[in-house]
Enzyme design. Structure first.
Site, short mmCIF file in Angstrom:
data_model
loop_
_atom_site.label_atom_id
_atom_site.label_comp_id
_atom_site.label_asym_id
_atom_site.label_seq_id
_atom_site.Cartn_x
_atom_site.Cartn_y
_atom_site.Cartn_z
N VAL A 135 0.86 -1.18 0.00
CA VAL A 135 0.00 0.00 0.00
C VAL A 135 0.89 1.23 0.00
CG1 VAL A 135 -0.18 0.25 2.52
CG2 VAL A 135 -2.04 1.04 1.07
N SER A 136 0.44 2.27 -0.71
CA SER A 136 1.12 3.55 -0.67
C SER A 136 0.20 4.55 -0.02
CB SER A 136 1.50 4.02 -2.08
OG SER A 136 0.32 4.30 -2.83
N THR A 137 0.70 5.71 0.33
CA THR A 137 -0.11 6.73 1.00
C THR A 137 -1.30 7.12 0.14
OG1 THR A 137 1.85 7.59 2.11
CG2 THR A 137 -0.08 9.01 2.06
#
Length: 221
Positions: free
Chosen positions: A10-12
């Site tokens: 997951v990324s921001t």
């Protein structure tokens, strides 16, 4: 016993969007294990990166792949783009004889179908974004009416045409090779449906739609 190494990313910007968040990935993987996995099964270990898909250095993925190669377990991800958004990376991984890949959201997909899906997804991101912007910019620069249309209407129609061509190019990697082999329009439509590729409106492919795609690709319009 079936064995899995689970990987999540997951990324921001992805968090909470389009089902990409960690909770959504855990849910999809749990559904796969409960409904589609061979039994009995064992989760050897779980790995998780908090990095963008564009980042080449993903330490937890490297660890997950190392464990897959060492133990013979299958690498299980929630969605294909959680592994990578680059079709070249996915293709290389699929060519590795020591790596077996399973995608929870496409439990029945084989390696060929996953490769097609990755290629189409990459083309879609590139074509639709870049060419729509280019078409709107071109219409704005010309600033002239065609057939009495207002500039905004002209720009909108131009964008629709570009999007239609972009969608055709998105499936060109599947449609053109099959057609070159003499495969019928109906069979090509079935291949697209089997691969989970939606139409522009999210429906199933028909022979008539495949024909329009070929006309756009061959006629340039």
């Amino acid at each position: 016993m079936k064995r899995y190494v689970i990987y999540r990313r997951v990324s921001t910007t992805d968090q909470g969007k389009h089902g990409h968040g960690i909770d959504a990935q855990k849910r999809d993987i749990a559904l796969f294990l409960q409904n589609f996995s061979e039994e009995p099964f064992e989760v050897v270990k779980e790995f998780e990166d908090h990095l963008s898909g564009k980042t080449a250095d993903r330490p937890e993925l490297a660890k997950a792949l190392e464990m897959v190669r060492k133990t013979g377990a299958e690498l299980l991800v929630a969605k294909l783009d959680r592994l990578s958004r680059k079709v070249s990376f996915i293709a290389t991984l699929m060519d590795d004889p020591k790596v077996k890949l399973r995608v929870a959201s496409m439990p029945q997909a084989d390696i060929f179908q996953l490769h097609i899906y990755a290629a189409l997804a990459e083309q879609e991101r590139e074509f639709i974004s870049a060419r729509t912007k280019a078409a709107l910019a071109e219409a704005k620069v010309k600033g002239k009416k065609l057939g009495g249309l207002r500039p905004r209407t002209e720009a909108r129609n131009k964008a629709l045409q570009v999007n239609a061509k972009a969608r055709a190019e998105r499936v060109a990697g599947v449609v053109l090779p099959l057609r070159a082999q003499g495969v019928s329009l109906r069979k090509i439509a079935e291949a697209l449906n089997t691969s989970g590729v939606p139409t522009a409106r999210g429906g199933s492919w028909q022979a008539s739609q495949v024909k329009r795609v070929l006309e756009r690709l061959e006629g340039g319009g």
